[in-house]
Motif scaffolding. Structure first.
Motif, PDB file in Angstrom:
ATOM      1  N   VAL A  77       0.836  -1.202   0.000  1.00 37.38           N
ATOM      2  CA  VAL A  77       0.000   0.000   0.000  1.00 37.38           C
ATOM      3  C   VAL A  77       0.873   1.255   0.000  1.00 37.38           C
ATOM      4  CG1 VAL A  77      -1.912  -1.153   1.165  1.00 37.38           C
ATOM      5  CG2 VAL A  77      -0.200   0.076   2.535  1.00 37.38           C
TER       6      VAL A  77
ATOM      7  N   GLU B  26      -4.337   3.350   5.851  1.00 36.13           N
ATOM      8  CA  GLU B  26      -5.651   3.987   5.773  1.00 36.13           C
ATOM      9  C   GLU B  26      -5.944   4.899   6.958  1.00 36.13           C
ATOM     10  OE1 GLU B  26     -10.346   2.734   5.173  1.00 36.13           O
ATOM     11  OE2 GLU B  26      -8.819   1.194   5.449  1.00 36.13           O
TER      12      GLU B  26
ATOM     13  N   SER C 294      -7.460  10.730  -0.891  1.00 40.11           N
ATOM     14  CA  SER C 294      -7.590   9.275  -0.780  1.00 40.11           C
ATOM     15  C   SER C 294      -6.783   8.501  -1.820  1.00 40.11           C
ATOM     16  CB  SER C 294      -9.064   8.862  -0.897  1.00 40.11           C
ATOM     17  OG  SER C 294      -9.584   9.257  -2.157  1.00 40.11           O
ATOM     18  N   ASP C 295      -6.387   9.144  -2.911  1.00 40.10           N
ATOM     19  CA  ASP C 295      -5.695   8.456  -4.008  1.00 40.10           C
ATOM     20  C   ASP C 295      -4.292   9.011  -4.232  1.00 40.10           C
ATOM     21  OD1 ASP C 295      -8.161   7.297  -4.271  1.00 40.10           O
ATOM     22  OD2 ASP C 295      -8.305   7.575  -6.444  1.00 40.10           O
TER      23      ASP C 295
ATOM     24  N   TRP D 212      -5.108   5.755  -7.849  1.00 40.46           N
ATOM     25  CA  TRP D 212      -5.433   4.530  -7.143  1.00 40.46           C
ATOM     26  C   TRP D 212      -5.537   4.816  -5.653  1.00 40.46           C
ATOM     27  CZ3 TRP D 212      -6.376   0.232 -10.017  1.00 40.46           C
ATOM     28  CH2 TRP D 212      -6.532  -0.994  -9.348  1.00 40.46           C
ATOM     29  N   MET D 213      -6.482   4.186  -4.983  1.00 42.98           N
ATOM     30  CA  MET D 213      -6.673   4.399  -3.553  1.00 42.98           C
ATOM     31  C   MET D 213      -5.403   4.025  -2.788  1.00 42.98           C
ATOM     32  SD  MET D 213      -9.760   2.981  -1.133  1.00 42.98           S
ATOM     33  CE  MET D 213     -10.990   3.771  -2.201  1.00 42.98           C
ATOM     34  N   LYS D 214      -4.937   4.940  -1.957  1.00 44.40           N
ATOM     35  CA  LYS D 214      -3.635   4.807  -1.312  1.00 44.40           C
ATOM     36  C   LYS D 214      -3.499   3.544  -0.460  1.00 44.40           C
ATOM     37  CE  LYS D 214      -3.004   9.828  -1.092  1.00 44.40           C
ATOM     38  NZ  LYS D 214      -2.899  11.013  -0.220  1.00 44.40           N
ATOM     39  N   TRP D 215      -4.582   3.116   0.157  1.00 47.39           N
ATOM     40  CA  TRP D 215      -4.494   1.951   1.042  1.00 47.39           C
ATOM     41  C   TRP D 215      -5.020   0.673   0.395  1.00 47.39           C
ATOM     42  CZ3 TRP D 215      -6.844   6.571   2.412  1.00 47.39           C
ATOM     43  CH2 TRP D 215      -8.220   6.650   2.215  1.00 47.39           C
ATOM     44  N   ASN D 216      -5.132   0.669  -0.933  1.00 44.20           N
ATOM     45  CA  ASN D 216      -5.540  -0.531  -1.663  1.00 44.20           C
ATOM     46  C   ASN D 216      -4.333  -1.076  -2.423  1.00 44.20           C
ATOM     47  OD1 ASN D 216      -6.722  -2.551  -3.149  1.00 44.20           O
ATOM     48  ND2 ASN D 216      -8.068  -1.207  -4.335  1.00 44.20           N
TER      49      ASN D 216
ATOM     50  N   GLU E 204      -4.171  -4.000  -3.965  1.00 45.78           N
ATOM     51  CA  GLU E 204      -4.520  -4.972  -5.003  1.00 45.78           C
ATOM     52  C   GLU E 204      -4.232  -4.412  -6.399  1.00 45.78           C
ATOM     53  OE1 GLU E 204      -8.335  -7.661  -6.539  1.00 45.78           O
ATOM     54  OE2 GLU E 204      -8.527  -6.319  -4.822  1.00 45.78           O
TER      55      GLU E 204
END
Length: 271
Positions: free
Chosen positions: A125, A129, A234-235, A255-259, A261
């Motif tokens: 990540v 989050e 958030s991204d 891309w979402m910072k804490w995702n 995948e």
């Protein structure tokens, strides 16, 4: 009666040929004539006794770069060249040298950036989050983002603000070093959006070199690679070389910072 003619000859000694020429012995006080042609000290340079000019062994003419530092050597390189473990660039693999990356950007000041031949294993990540908010240089405009080339400045901002638990991607880049160049640990960074845009612009050239050195290509790879700056709260920006959003935004995606995948860390190094 025999005449003797005496010839007077002025001998100019370059500052790195036989040590620094003293001010008292110099035949001229013109810095450029004495070999002091640089306007700034880029590290390990000698200052002209008569003005603010320097003579530098690495003034773009040295036979290899200093990994993790801009010396101007990149003027001898091209985007798509191999960056070797000894700091040299080459258009193909050279016996006795190990590729550690591929050149993806060269600045107007002849500072180069090379990207690691492979991503760091495992999805990581960008930020924990729990820690929300803006982190580095925030812009959701990709045309603004691609003018940011400060890969290590951005990365150092993150690592100075929080630990590995807060900014895992930045710390993963800083702690990376290829086995062929262990001394470069601490000198690798998350790539800035502008550096990634240069990679995208030269995608086929970079991918061709990656094939020759056994690296991971970007073509037909929809995975994202973390950049070193924010898109919004958030991204973060990523490179997505072959996805639809990337095609619309100079290779960039958000891309979402804490995702973690589908997104990886692929460090870059200055030279």
């Amino acid at each position: 009666m025999r005449k003797v003619i005496l010839l007077s000859t002025t001998i100019m000694i370059a500052p790195f040929m036989a040590g620094e020429v003293s001010a008292q012995c110099a035949a001229t006080q013109d810095c450029a004539s004495l070999g002091y042609t640089e306007t700034s000290n880029k590290g390990g340079c000698l200052k002209c006794p008569f003005g603010n000019y320097w003579a530098c062994k690495g003034s773009g003419e040295a036979d290899k770069a200093v990994l993790g530092q801009c010396t101007g050597y990149a003027k001898n390189c091209k985007i798509g060249n191999i960056l070797n473990n000894d700091g040299t660039c080459s258009s193909k693999k050279v016996s006795g040298k190990t590729p550690i990356g591929v050149v993806i950007y060269i600045s107007p000041e002849n500072c180069g950036w090379a990207i690691a031949s492979k991503s760091i294993s495992g999805m990581i990540v960008w930020r924990d989050e729990v820690n929300g908010g803006k982190d580095v240089v925030t812009t959701s405009n990709w045309k603004t983002a691609i003018n940011n080339f400060d890969s290590c400045g951005n990365t150092q901002t993150l690592t100075s603000k929080g630990s590995n638990g807060i900014y895992p991607a930045a710390w993963a880049a800083v702690n990376y070093a290829p086995s062929a160049a262990p001394a470069t640990k601490g000198k690798w960074c998350l790539p800035a959006p502008g550096v990634l845009n240069s990679l995208y612009t030269n995608l086929s050239t970079v991918d061709y070199t990656l094939v020759t050195i056994g690296g991971e290509q970007f073509v037909d790879n929809s995975l994202n690679i973390w950049a070193s700056s924010d898109y919004d709260n958030s991204d973060a920006w990523t490179l997505c070389a072959t996805c639809d959003e990337g095609a619309k935004q100079g290779g960039l995606n958000n891309w979402m910072k804490w995702n973690a995948e589908g997104v990886y860390v692929r460090p870059v190094i200055e030279f």
